[in-house]
Every structure is written in structure tokens, then in C-alpha cells.
Motif scaffolding. Sequence first.
Motif, PDB file in Angstrom:
ATOM      1  N   HIS B  13      62.761 106.229  33.456  1.00 46.25           N
ATOM      2  CA  HIS B  13      61.720 107.236  33.249  1.00 46.25           C
ATOM      3  C   HIS B  13      62.333 108.572  32.838  1.00 46.25           C
ATOM      4  CE1 HIS B  13      59.115 104.680  36.148  1.00 46.25           C
ATOM      5  NE2 HIS B  13      58.976 104.283  34.907  1.00 46.25           N
ATOM      6  N   THR B  14      63.560 108.509  32.384  1.00 51.53           N
ATOM      7  CA  THR B  14      64.261 109.729  31.996  1.00 51.53           C
ATOM      8  C   THR B  14      63.659 110.308  30.712  1.00 51.53           C
ATOM      9  OG1 THR B  14      66.288 108.860  32.953  1.00 51.53           O
ATOM     10  CG2 THR B  14      66.514 110.668  31.370  1.00 51.53           C
ATOM     11  N   ILE B  15      63.485 111.609  30.690  1.00 48.19           N
ATOM     12  CA  ILE B  15      63.030 112.307  29.490  1.00 48.19           C
ATOM     13  C   ILE B  15      64.264 112.879  28.807  1.00 48.19           C
ATOM     14  CG2 ILE B  15      61.560 114.117  28.551  1.00 48.19           C
ATOM     15  CD1 ILE B  15      60.026 111.817  29.928  1.00 48.19           C
ATOM     16  N   ASP B  16      64.558 112.399  27.607  1.00 48.39           N
ATOM     17  CA  ASP B  16      65.788 112.795  26.923  1.00 48.39           C
ATOM     18  C   ASP B  16      65.663 114.227  26.392  1.00 48.39           C
ATOM     19  OD1 ASP B  16      68.037 113.015  25.187  1.00 48.39           O
ATOM     20  OD2 ASP B  16      68.104 110.828  25.068  1.00 48.39           O
ATOM     21  N   PRO B  17      66.595 115.106  26.751  1.00 48.87           N
ATOM     22  CA  PRO B  17      66.503 116.494  26.287  1.00 48.87           C
ATOM     23  C   PRO B  17      67.050 116.717  24.879  1.00 48.87           C
ATOM     24  CG  PRO B  17      68.399 116.245  27.717  1.00 48.87           C
ATOM     25  CD  PRO B  17      67.725 114.889  27.676  1.00 48.87           C
ATOM     26  N   GLU B  18      67.717 115.719  24.290  1.00 50.45           N
ATOM     27  CA  GLU B  18      68.413 115.928  23.023  1.00 50.45           C
ATOM     28  C   GLU B  18      67.420 116.087  21.867  1.00 50.45           C
ATOM     29  OE1 GLU B  18      71.532 113.147  22.400  1.00 50.45           O
ATOM     30  OE2 GLU B  18      71.978 113.846  20.372  1.00 50.45           O
ATOM     31  N   ILE B  39      57.414 117.473  28.695  1.00 44.65           N
ATOM     32  CA  ILE B  39      57.361 117.073  30.104  1.00 44.65           C
ATOM     33  C   ILE B  39      58.139 118.114  30.910  1.00 44.65           C
ATOM     34  CG2 ILE B  39      57.848 115.265  31.759  1.00 44.65           C
ATOM     35  CD1 ILE B  39      55.850 114.474  29.570  1.00 44.65           C
ATOM     36  N   ALA B  82      55.603 113.408  34.666  1.00 40.56           N
ATOM     37  CA  ALA B  82      56.652 112.410  34.456  1.00 40.56           C
ATOM     38  C   ALA B  82      56.262 111.038  34.966  1.00 40.56           C
ATOM     39  CB  ALA B  82      57.931 112.881  35.148  1.00 40.56           C
TER      40      ALA B  82
END
Lengths: 333, 96
Positions: B13-18, B39, B82
Motif C-alpha cells: 500500500h506504499t505511495i511512491d513519492p518519485e 495521498i 491511504a
Amino acid sequence: MAVRPRPSTRDRPPRVLVVTHALDPTADFVLRELNERRVPFWRTDLADFPTRTTLRAELEVDGRWVGSLRDSVRGIDLSELRAVWWRKPTGHELPATMSGPERRFARGQAKRAVTALGALPGVLWVNRPQANVDCTKPVHLAAAVASGLHVPETLITNDPAAVPPFARRCGGRIVTKVLGGIVHTENGTRGQLYTRRVPEEQWDDPRIALTAHLFQREITDRVYEVRATVVGDRVLAAAIHAPAGHTRPDWRQDSDAFTHTAIRLPTPTEDGARVLTRRLGLVFAALDFLVDARGTHHLVDVNAGGQWAWIEPTRAPITHAIADVLQKGTARS
Amino acid sequence: MSLLLDRVPSLSHTIDPEPPGPAETRPFGLDSLTNPVPIRGHRPVLTVDPVTQLSLVDGLPAGAHPSLSKSSCNTESDGRDAIAVDTDQNDDEYDD
């Protein structure tokens, strides 16, 4: 939704293991039913192992693993386990102070250890995780054809030159859809990758060469869609009706506006759905069909861990069907 | 990740910051991206009721939590936090 406490089964040894994330409202429908039936179960997540759950598995001389997997409140006796509902677990949580290499080692150890459950005899898996993993689009579309189901013409390629002739064979109407998950996160955002039409000016887009892409004939005379949920030998289907004027190729984009009706699939389609899920080694699957003006059911997706609670007319029957198979499990020899 | 471990999948469930890369190397399939929602902010606490073993969000039964109570069957969030949860298996994002 009215929520009221259900009776506890904590005083009885669980024979059903439910592996899923702490937030799984769809699974909750079945867990409420198991509570109502007084079927002891234990809900846990891979995230809980090894920090909050403890595994003791010892190999007996007859080749069986005996022991337990438990947390501070509940657990399972490996020799008593009858059914595993593998839903949507999240990854093993480990101490934050571990280094990257330490985490990779610890996670690898934990993941391999959990496969001991898969070696237990006589346990019904809904579904085995490897069967879920193997249920990719290339595999399940081919299996669907072999099972006697209709599948739209499909092209998977990273060659832009292959798309225009395919599109012309499809009458110039093609869609593209992702091979995997529709959820995409980047730049701190989360979005969805819905099925979309590919206009002619994009057929030979050079960026098609950057990775594999899936193209499929668009069913242009789609009348309605079907979500058919298979649980064991039971097939529970619902028609998904679009509001007047809806033309988008992916109903998930406007799901709130759609209406649902419980239906019975045509017998050849229903039989094909059973054959397909058996061929894929799945006890549970949610199948998506597009139904054209002639009544032909075109299979477009097989979701080994598909959701079903969002369709009210089939919610209760599917809940009961899953509870039935978990309660029954597999008889020991 | 080895083949063996890929066969015991778990969700991320990670939201990628890249941020996205240059347009010329952005895969064609990502042109389908719809409604990217930032998010941020409050992350609900997700737990399991010790008696019923049902999902709790911030201590409330999941279906009663404001972020889920507005959805059609209380099984998916409104997508602003999230915890959007109602993905099919083929829609799930796995850990690498």
C-alpha cells in the motif's frame, strides 16, 4: 451499514485460517458469517509474522509438519488446519532498526517458512497463492479459450509496428489494458489505469516499445457486462448495467452509476467458467464478461482474488458460498 | 526477489513519492492513468477486533468509518486517504 457484535469463537481451536490485511471489509462479510455459524477461525496477516506471531513447525518421521502458528490470543494447530482463505495479506513487518540487507534476509526467511503451510496435507486453499500468481492475463485468456469461452482478439507486444495491422483486423476499434494491477502510484499520488480506446494516431506510438502492452478488440455492441463469481462448483453471476448514454470502455471508472441484477449465465458459459477455474487451479475467481447484442459472452478478465461485496444482489450468496467451502474444508484421509 | 518468494505474494500500500521521468521514456500504457489523487494527511489506524476479528479503522468497525461509509457497500474508501481497499487481485500492487 448496521454493525453489531458477533459471538466470539476464541475458546475453540480454529480449523480455518484467514490470511489478509487488517482492513478487509469484503472478507468481513464472510467472517461475520463464520462467527454466526460458530466456526472457529483465526485471522492473521503476513505482516504479523514474525514480529507478532510465532511459528513452531517440526517435521515428523512421516513427513508431516506439526506444531503451531499463533499470536498472543489465537493460533492454529498445524495438524488441525482444514482450510486457508488466502485473501490480501501485506508484507512481513520487521524491526525498523534492521538494515536493508538484514531486512532482505529476514523477509526471505519468513516468506520461505510460511510455505510450510502449503505442505500440510488435506487443507483446502482458497486459493493457493501460487495459483493466484499464475493467473496472469496471458495465462488465463489462453485457458479461457481452451475452456470453450469466447475471448476478444488479443495482442501482447512491445512492437509498435504490430499494432496497426492488428487494429485493422479488429475493424479499427481496439482498447489497451494493463497486464497487471490498475493502481498506479507516483509523485505522492495514487491513480488508476483503466481500459481505454486507442485512436488510430496512437497505433504505432514509439513508446509502445518501452515495455509490453496488451491490445484487444473492442466489443463495440456491448449491451451489458457480467461479473461471475465462481466458488467451488457454484457460479454466482450479476449483470452490470450502464446508465443510458454511457460509452466508456471500463465500467470501473463510473461504478457508482451502474446497476446490478443477479442472473444465471447461459449453460455453456457457466460450464466454461467452471472448467476454466479448475484448469487454473482456483477454488475462487471473479470472471468479467462483456455481453454483445447477439448475447455472446466475451471473457475479458479472471480475478483470482476478485472483490464481490460491492454487488448487492450476489453479496449474500457469495458470502454463504465462501463460508460453506471454508467450513467444509477438505476431509483428511 | 527470487521466484520462490514471488509465489507468496503480499500487497503493497506504499505511495511512491518519485516523480514521473521524461515523456519520451514514459511507457505508452501509463497514458491510461486517471484521477491521480494526492495521498497525504491523516493515516487511519487499522486494527482487527480481538473478539469478532473484523476490520477496525481508527477503532471503528470499517463500514462505520466516514471514509468507507459513503461507498456503495462500505468496502472501499473514498480514495482520499491511504486505505482504498477494494482492488481485485489483478488490480493489486505487490511488494517487489
